[in-house]
Design a protein around this motif. Structure first.
Motif, PDB file in Angstrom:
ATOM      1  N   VAL A 115       0.866  -1.177   0.000  1.00  0.00           N
ATOM      2  CA  VAL A 115       0.000   0.000   0.000  1.00  0.00           C
ATOM      3  C   VAL A 115       0.901   1.225   0.000  1.00  0.00           C
ATOM      4  CG1 VAL A 115      -1.815   1.297   1.168  1.00  0.00           C
ATOM      5  CG2 VAL A 115      -1.818  -1.206   1.267  1.00  0.00           C
ATOM      6  N   LEU A 116       0.773   2.057  -1.013  1.00  0.00           N
ATOM      7  CA  LEU A 116       1.529   3.299  -1.099  1.00  0.00           C
ATOM      8  C   LEU A 116       0.794   4.381  -0.323  1.00  0.00           C
ATOM      9  CD1 LEU A 116       2.246   3.233  -4.938  1.00  0.00           C
ATOM     10  CD2 LEU A 116       3.775   2.483  -3.115  1.00  0.00           C
ATOM     11  N   ILE A 117       1.534   5.099   0.522  1.00  0.00           N
ATOM     12  CA  ILE A 117       0.902   6.164   1.309  1.00  0.00           C
ATOM     13  C   ILE A 117       1.712   7.443   1.175  1.00  0.00           C
ATOM     14  CG2 ILE A 117      -0.018   4.482   2.938  1.00  0.00           C
ATOM     15  CD1 ILE A 117       2.009   5.489   4.997  1.00  0.00           C
ATOM     16  N   GLY A 118       1.045   8.567   1.419  1.00  0.00           N
ATOM     17  CA  GLY A 118       1.735   9.841   1.313  1.00  0.00           C
ATOM     18  C   GLY A 118       0.864  10.974   1.772  1.00  0.00           C
ATOM     19  N   ASN A 119       1.101  12.144   1.203  1.00  0.00           N
ATOM     20  CA  ASN A 119       0.285  13.299   1.533  1.00  0.00           C
ATOM     21  C   ASN A 119      -0.504  13.741   0.307  1.00  0.00           C
ATOM     22  OD1 ASN A 119       3.025  14.489   0.617  1.00  0.00           O
ATOM     23  ND2 ASN A 119       1.658  16.230   0.472  1.00  0.00           N
ATOM     24  N   ALA A 120      -1.726  14.153   0.551  1.00  0.00           N
ATOM     25  CA  ALA A 120      -2.597  14.751  -0.458  1.00  0.00           C
ATOM     26  C   ALA A 120      -3.562  15.622   0.330  1.00  0.00           C
ATOM     27  CB  ALA A 120      -3.342  13.698  -1.265  1.00  0.00           C
ATOM     28  N   GLY A 121      -3.463  16.928   0.153  1.00  0.00           N
ATOM     29  CA  GLY A 121      -4.194  17.810   1.046  1.00  0.00           C
ATOM     30  C   GLY A 121      -3.347  18.157   2.253  1.00  0.00           C
ATOM     31  N   PRO A 122      -3.918  18.832   3.240  1.00  0.00           N
ATOM     32  CA  PRO A 122      -3.120  19.395   4.332  1.00  0.00           C
ATOM     33  C   PRO A 122      -2.916  18.508   5.545  1.00  0.00           C
ATOM     34  CG  PRO A 122      -5.365  20.195   4.486  1.00  0.00           C
ATOM     35  CD  PRO A 122      -5.310  19.325   3.248  1.00  0.00           C
ATOM     36  N   ASP A 123      -3.592  17.351   5.654  1.00  0.00           N
ATOM     37  CA  ASP A 123      -3.610  16.616   6.931  1.00  0.00           C
ATOM     38  C   ASP A 123      -2.224  16.185   7.396  1.00  0.00           C
ATOM     39  OD1 ASP A 123      -6.309  16.960   6.963  1.00  0.00           O
ATOM     40  OD2 ASP A 123      -6.814  14.903   6.437  1.00  0.00           O
ATOM     41  N   MET A 124      -1.424  15.580   6.523  1.00  0.00           N
ATOM     42  CA  MET A 124      -0.120  15.090   6.947  1.00  0.00           C
ATOM     43  C   MET A 124       0.783  16.238   7.358  1.00  0.00           C
ATOM     44  SD  MET A 124       2.955  13.170   4.943  1.00  0.00           S
ATOM     45  CE  MET A 124       3.739  14.794   4.741  1.00  0.00           C
ATOM     46  N   PHE A 125       0.768  17.323   6.595  1.00  0.00           N
ATOM     47  CA  PHE A 125       1.642  18.452   6.925  1.00  0.00           C
ATOM     48  C   PHE A 125       1.230  19.090   8.243  1.00  0.00           C
ATOM     49  CE2 PHE A 125       3.245  22.854   6.400  1.00  0.00           C
ATOM     50  CZ  PHE A 125       4.586  22.558   6.224  1.00  0.00           C
ATOM     51  N   ARG A 126      -0.055  19.156   8.510  1.00  0.00           N
ATOM     52  CA  ARG A 126      -0.511  19.704   9.791  1.00  0.00           C
ATOM     53  C   ARG A 126      -0.031  18.844  10.954  1.00  0.00           C
ATOM     54  NH1 ARG A 126      -6.765  21.010   7.964  1.00  0.00           N
ATOM     55  NH2 ARG A 126      -6.333  23.009   6.903  1.00  0.00           N
ATOM     56  N   ARG A 127      -0.093  17.528  10.792  1.00  0.00           N
ATOM     57  CA  ARG A 127       0.407  16.649  11.849  1.00  0.00           C
ATOM     58  C   ARG A 127       1.911  16.833  12.028  1.00  0.00           C
ATOM     59  NH1 ARG A 127       0.806   9.982  12.128  1.00  0.00           N
ATOM     60  NH2 ARG A 127       2.015  10.014  14.059  1.00  0.00           N
ATOM     61  N   PHE A 128       2.620  16.936  10.928  1.00  0.00           N
ATOM     62  CA  PHE A 128       4.066  17.154  10.990  1.00  0.00           C
ATOM     63  C   PHE A 128       4.393  18.435  11.758  1.00  0.00           C
ATOM     64  CE2 PHE A 128       7.464  19.580   8.754  1.00  0.00           C
ATOM     65  CZ  PHE A 128       8.560  18.895   9.287  1.00  0.00           C
ATOM     66  N   LEU A 129       3.679  19.523  11.478  1.00  0.00           N
ATOM     67  CA  LEU A 129       3.930  20.779  12.176  1.00  0.00           C
ATOM     68  C   LEU A 129       3.635  20.654  13.666  1.00  0.00           C
ATOM     69  CD1 LEU A 129       2.558  23.533   9.755  1.00  0.00           C
ATOM     70  CD2 LEU A 129       4.926  22.838  10.135  1.00  0.00           C
ATOM     71  N   ARG A 130       2.558  19.962  14.016  1.00  0.00           N
ATOM     72  CA  ARG A 130       2.221  19.788  15.433  1.00  0.00           C
ATOM     73  C   ARG A 130       3.316  19.025  16.172  1.00  0.00           C
ATOM     74  NH1 ARG A 130      -2.843  18.107  13.450  1.00  0.00           N
ATOM     75  NH2 ARG A 130      -2.342  15.940  14.016  1.00  0.00           N
ATOM     76  N   GLU A 131       3.883  18.024  15.523  1.00  0.00           N
ATOM     77  CA  GLU A 131       4.803  17.125  16.209  1.00  0.00           C
ATOM     78  C   GLU A 131       6.270  17.513  16.058  1.00  0.00           C
ATOM     79  OE1 GLU A 131       3.854  13.182  14.904  1.00  0.00           O
ATOM     80  OE2 GLU A 131       1.812  13.272  15.711  1.00  0.00           O
TER      81      GLU A 131
END
Length: 218
Positions: A36-52
């Protein structure tokens, strides 16, 4: 109802971008039975990255930590596009996983996300899942007569046959490259597909600064 593995990936702020049962020709390591290939599309992953991690954190290091935890919860292994030199063939895997087509820029273009997505990892499972293969949809570039992506770059870094990395990096280091640095790649912005997923200025600027810094270190 969505498959529980795909739901878990989304809850972890990643986007499932394609999946397939590999053959020996796919060069998938570890004898995996399903990818299963996963990544970012939209803001959700980047928002989590900024929080953490904050805006000054390393995205690759954070990705490895976040995905390794997700993989452990799902009983999977993981490999990353930044793992090896030469890298794992993520674009070939994208073709196998029904994740889109190759655009004139050489980037993967997704039927929904357009050029505004990126692969961050591949989850490798020891067993296959009963998931219907995703469809890449029709090739959107085939009916795009103007192909504005090829003329939008201010230094002509894209010609339909290759990408002039040096010209792009040099432009970003100059004052006239400010718009690209702050807004993101103008060639990507010119593509009409997936505009609703275009990176916000904070995310676009982060990626452009990281790209320029990597080029300066070479």
């Amino acid at each position: 109802m969505e498959h529980p593995v795909l739901t878990a990936i989304r809850r972890a702020a990643f986007t499932p971008l394609g999946w397939f049962a590999p053959s020996a020709d796919d060069r998938v390591p570890g004898g995996a039975s399903f990818v299963v290939l996963i990544g970012n599309a939209g803001p959700d992953m980047f928002r989590r990255f900024l929080r953490e991690s904050g805006a000054d954190g390393g995205l690759d290091a954070w990705t490895r930590e976040a995905v390794s935890g997700l993989a452990a919860d799902l009983g999977a292994g993981a490999v990353y596009p930044f793992d090896t030199d030469p890298p794992w063939p993520f674009l070939s895997w994208a073709r196998r996983g029904g994740a889109g087509h190759v655009s004139p820029l050489g980037l993967n273009i997704h039927a929904v996300y357009g050029l505004w997505h990126a692969y961050r990892a591949a989850l490798l499972f020891p067993v296959a899942f009963d998931l219907p293969p995703p469809s890449p949809g029709p090739y959107p570039c085939a009916t795009c007569v103007a192909r504005p992506c090829l003329s939008a770059c201010p230094v002509g870094a894209f010609d339909g046959a290759g990408y002039d990395v040096a010209a792009c990096a040099t432009h970003l280091a100059r004052a006239e490259g400010w718009t690209c640095m702050e807004r993101g790649c103008l060639a990507r912005h010119a593509c009409p597909v997936g505009q609703g997923f275009a990176y916000a200025p904070a995310q676009a600027g982060f990626h452009m600064r990281a790209f320029r810094a990597a080029r300066e270190e070479e």
